[in-house]
Design an enzyme around this catalytic site. Sequence first.
Site, PDB file in Angstrom:
ATOM      1  N   GLY A 148       0.808  -1.221   0.000  1.00 49.39           N
ATOM      2  CA  GLY A 148       0.000   0.000   0.000  1.00 49.39           C
ATOM      3  C   GLY A 148       0.839   1.269   0.000  1.00 49.39           C
ATOM      4  O   GLY A 148       0.374   2.329   0.390  1.00 49.39           O
ATOM      5  N   GLU A 161      16.478   1.040  -3.318  1.00 51.13           N
ATOM      6  CA  GLU A 161      16.432   0.934  -4.776  1.00 51.13           C
ATOM      7  C   GLU A 161      16.767   2.278  -5.383  1.00 51.13           C
ATOM      8  O   GLU A 161      16.506   3.317  -4.772  1.00 51.13           O
ATOM      9  CB  GLU A 161      15.006   0.571  -5.243  1.00 51.13           C
ATOM     10  CG  GLU A 161      14.749  -0.903  -5.318  1.00 51.13           C
ATOM     11  CD  GLU A 161      13.308  -1.243  -5.697  1.00 51.13           C
ATOM     12  OE1 GLU A 161      12.524  -0.335  -6.047  1.00 51.13           O
ATOM     13  OE2 GLU A 161      12.981  -2.431  -5.619  1.00 51.13           O
ATOM     14  N   TYR A 221      15.833   5.332  -7.326  1.00 45.91           N
ATOM     15  CA  TYR A 221      14.524   5.949  -7.552  1.00 45.91           C
ATOM     16  C   TYR A 221      14.437   6.325  -9.024  1.00 45.91           C
ATOM     17  O   TYR A 221      15.232   7.133  -9.520  1.00 45.91           O
ATOM     18  CB  TYR A 221      14.378   7.189  -6.667  1.00 45.91           C
ATOM     19  CG  TYR A 221      13.063   7.901  -6.854  1.00 45.91           C
ATOM     20  CD1 TYR A 221      11.881   7.367  -6.350  1.00 45.91           C
ATOM     21  CD2 TYR A 221      12.991   9.117  -7.543  1.00 45.91           C
ATOM     22  CE1 TYR A 221      10.668   8.005  -6.527  1.00 45.91           C
ATOM     23  CE2 TYR A 221      11.777   9.767  -7.724  1.00 45.91           C
ATOM     24  CZ  TYR A 221      10.625   9.202  -7.215  1.00 45.91           C
ATOM     25  OH  TYR A 221       9.425   9.837  -7.396  1.00 45.91           O
ATOM     26  N   LEU A 222      13.495   5.731  -9.725  1.00 48.38           N
ATOM     27  CA  LEU A 222      13.364   6.006 -11.156  1.00 48.38           C
ATOM     28  C   LEU A 222      12.500   7.241 -11.364  1.00 48.38           C
ATOM     29  O   LEU A 222      11.463   7.392 -10.714  1.00 48.38           O
ATOM     30  CB  LEU A 222      12.776   4.794 -11.877  1.00 48.38           C
ATOM     31  CG  LEU A 222      13.587   3.489 -11.732  1.00 48.38           C
ATOM     32  CD1 LEU A 222      12.941   2.349 -12.497  1.00 48.38           C
ATOM     33  CD2 LEU A 222      15.025   3.682 -12.207  1.00 48.38           C
ATOM     34  N   ARG A 230      -1.768 -13.202  -5.213  1.00 50.53           N
ATOM     35  CA  ARG A 230      -3.227 -13.224  -5.021  1.00 50.53           C
ATOM     36  C   ARG A 230      -3.892 -12.623  -6.252  1.00 50.53           C
ATOM     37  O   ARG A 230      -3.224 -12.087  -7.126  1.00 50.53           O
ATOM     38  CB  ARG A 230      -3.582 -12.370  -3.800  1.00 50.53           C
ATOM     39  CG  ARG A 230      -3.031 -10.962  -3.957  1.00 50.53           C
ATOM     40  CD  ARG A 230      -3.520  -9.986  -2.923  1.00 50.53           C
ATOM     41  NE  ARG A 230      -2.732  -8.765  -2.937  1.00 50.53           N
ATOM     42  CZ  ARG A 230      -2.869  -7.762  -3.768  1.00 50.53           C
ATOM     43  NH1 ARG A 230      -3.792  -7.809  -4.711  1.00 50.53           N
ATOM     44  NH2 ARG A 230      -2.093  -6.697  -3.705  1.00 50.53           N
ATOM     45  N   ARG A 270     -11.183   2.827 -10.851  1.00 48.48           N
ATOM     46  CA  ARG A 270     -11.522   2.471  -9.466  1.00 48.48           C
ATOM     47  C   ARG A 270     -12.294   3.629  -8.874  1.00 48.48           C
ATOM     48  O   ARG A 270     -11.753   4.731  -8.722  1.00 48.48           O
ATOM     49  CB  ARG A 270     -10.268   2.270  -8.622  1.00 48.48           C
ATOM     50  CG  ARG A 270      -9.422   1.109  -9.022  1.00 48.48           C
ATOM     51  CD  ARG A 270      -8.397   0.872  -7.931  1.00 48.48           C
ATOM     52  NE  ARG A 270      -7.400  -0.088  -8.368  1.00 48.48           N
ATOM     53  CZ  ARG A 270      -6.520  -0.672  -7.558  1.00 48.48           C
ATOM     54  NH1 ARG A 270      -6.510  -0.357  -6.272  1.00 48.48           N
ATOM     55  NH2 ARG A 270      -5.639  -1.522  -8.016  1.00 48.48           N
TER      56      ARG A 270
HETATM   57  P1  ADP Z   1       3.798  -1.457  -2.321  1.00 46.97           P
HETATM   58  O1  ADP Z   1       3.931  -2.911  -2.054  1.00 46.97           O
HETATM   59  O2  ADP Z   1       3.818  -0.622  -1.080  1.00 46.97           O
HETATM   60  O3  ADP Z   1       2.661  -1.143  -3.238  1.00 46.97           O
HETATM   61  P2  ADP Z   1       5.713  -1.348  -4.555  1.00 46.97           P
HETATM   62  O4  ADP Z   1       7.108  -1.836  -4.454  1.00 46.97           O
HETATM   63  O5  ADP Z   1       4.741  -2.208  -5.298  1.00 46.97           O
HETATM   64  O6  ADP Z   1       5.167  -1.041  -3.070  1.00 46.97           O
HETATM   65  O7  ADP Z   1       5.700   0.079  -5.194  1.00 46.97           O
HETATM   66  C1  ADP Z   1       4.501   0.829  -5.285  1.00 46.97           C
HETATM   67  C2  ADP Z   1       4.694   1.968  -6.259  1.00 46.97           C
HETATM   68  O8  ADP Z   1       5.761   2.830  -5.811  1.00 46.97           O
HETATM   69  C3  ADP Z   1       5.107   1.540  -7.662  1.00 46.97           C
HETATM   70  O9  ADP Z   1       3.998   1.188  -8.445  1.00 46.97           O
HETATM   71  C4  ADP Z   1       5.767   2.803  -8.146  1.00 46.97           C
HETATM   72  O10 ADP Z   1       4.794   3.764  -8.500  1.00 46.97           O
HETATM   73  C5  ADP Z   1       6.490   3.321  -6.909  1.00 46.97           C
HETATM   74  N1  ADP Z   1       7.885   2.804  -6.857  1.00 46.97           N
HETATM   75  C6  ADP Z   1       8.302   1.641  -6.311  1.00 46.97           C
HETATM   76  N2  ADP Z   1       9.628   1.475  -6.476  1.00 46.97           N
HETATM   77  C7  ADP Z   1      10.084   2.558  -7.151  1.00 46.97           C
HETATM   78  C8  ADP Z   1      11.384   2.987  -7.635  1.00 46.97           C
HETATM   79  N3  ADP Z   1      12.487   2.255  -7.443  1.00 46.97           N
HETATM   80  N4  ADP Z   1      11.442   4.181  -8.282  1.00 46.97           N
HETATM   81  C9  ADP Z   1      10.341   4.942  -8.476  1.00 46.97           C
HETATM   82  N5  ADP Z   1       9.103   4.594  -8.049  1.00 46.97           N
HETATM   83  C10 ADP Z   1       8.967   3.423  -7.399  1.00 46.97           C
END
Ligand code: ADP
Length: 445
Positions: free
Chosen positions: A164, A200, A202-203, A291, A337
């Site tokens: 989340g 990670e 940050y992109l 899931r 949504r």
């Molecule tokens: P969660 O499990 O909390 O949803 P995620 O790892 O799936 O976390 O990441 C959720 C969102 O955060 C991604 O869809 C993206 O928008 C952003 N995000 C995650 N990792 C990165 C990254 N390394 N760089 C930029 N945005 C990221």
Amino acid sequence: MFQKILIANRGEIALRIQRACRELGIATVAVHSTADAEAMHVRLADESVCIGPPAAKDSYLNIPSILSAAAITGADAIHPGYGFLSENANFAEMVDAHGLTFIGPSADHISMMGDKIAAKTAMAAVGVPLVPGSDGGVPDLDTARTVASRIGYPVLIKAAAGGGGRGMKVAKGPEELEDAFRLARTESRAAFGNDAVYIEKYLDKPRHIELQIMADNHGSVVHFGERDCSLQRRHQKLLEEAGSPAISAEQRDQLGEVATAALRKLGYRNAGTLEFLYQDGQFAFIEMNTRLQVEHPVTEMLCGIDLVREQIRLAAGARLGYEQRDVQFNGHAIEARITAEDPHTFVPTPGRVTAFHAPGGLGVRVDSALYAGYFVPPYYDSLVAKLIVHAPTRTEAINRMRRALDEFAVVGIQTTIPLHRRIVDDAAFQRGDYTIHWLERFVAG
Ligand code: ADP
């Protein structure tokens, strides 16, 4: 095949699962909190059991109550839906220990993918490309500094137990690292009772592209193509598309091959989604959801497949019975949504729905548990409806979404319908020209 399935969830997803059960000739058991006694998923189930007071921890997260409900109704399987207990490995194990079938992957795979550090390590080992970052967890600030300077700023500190979008903090430069590191750990400890974090790169302009897969218990794995879920606010998805306007059929095939080969090696079974960030022509894995997902209907519309039916069939031990080349991708699908929230401030708007009219017509699907007279309770997620459209082309799907949103009437509470209406009218959205950062700016502007 199962005779009776208990659905450990509420709202639209409980209805969605009931529909698949009914078409398969399987009886359904609904569980509900005292706040949900009048809910649609209770009204439409064959049987229902009250499992506790309104707070989710006392009802929808109450494992002994749910297992007792399964025992007294004689259910032989449990479908967890999404959220609540769907990614709780302990629950999956207890369901099995009680001689019932958990409709989902093994407890081992749930716990592996629930720890995002373990998930990345496992995926890297089976050839899936990752977002550059720390090799495993980052235990202290010194290690964080070393990793960040190796991969280069900006960096993202993420919670190993994350979900989340919580426990995620950006550090634009070295001066921000200490605060980001401490905040991510504190938030993660508060939200998940676990302060393990990793780092990670940050992109700055990625798209969120995820791949739906389905695996049987006999080693066959297929994928059902990608969903583009880049339209997010606070890392939460608002509108999803299948396929992605940004990738080609060849890229889909390539990603699908990598992902299905990886899951075959891991011995994964049932439904799962691999989430990737896509930037500069490269896919990089971020996490896997073990899931059914909220946005699964766009894939169903695109491929003409009932994913919940497949989950049930495969959990009962059936074989997939088809191969990758049998999976067809037709046209384009979009899901909006719709939440019970103020469309400008996003403050939740629980309350009484006085009138409800859902759109219809060719290529329009509404997954919702709302009805006129229903009281949207304040205790749970604010999602109240999913509007899904399908059309031969993306342009036609957008026009259909606009038309359907115009027909959609929810009276008595505010919803995000007007926000979706604005998104579909936006020129950049119509060009498919957006990244994960686009919606935040759109909402602010
Ligand atoms: P969660 O499990 O909390 O949803 P995620 O790892 O799936 O976390 O990441 C959720 C969102 O955060 C991604 O869809 C993206 O928008 C952003 N995000 C995650 N990792 C990165 C990254 N390394 N760089 C930029 N945005 C990221």
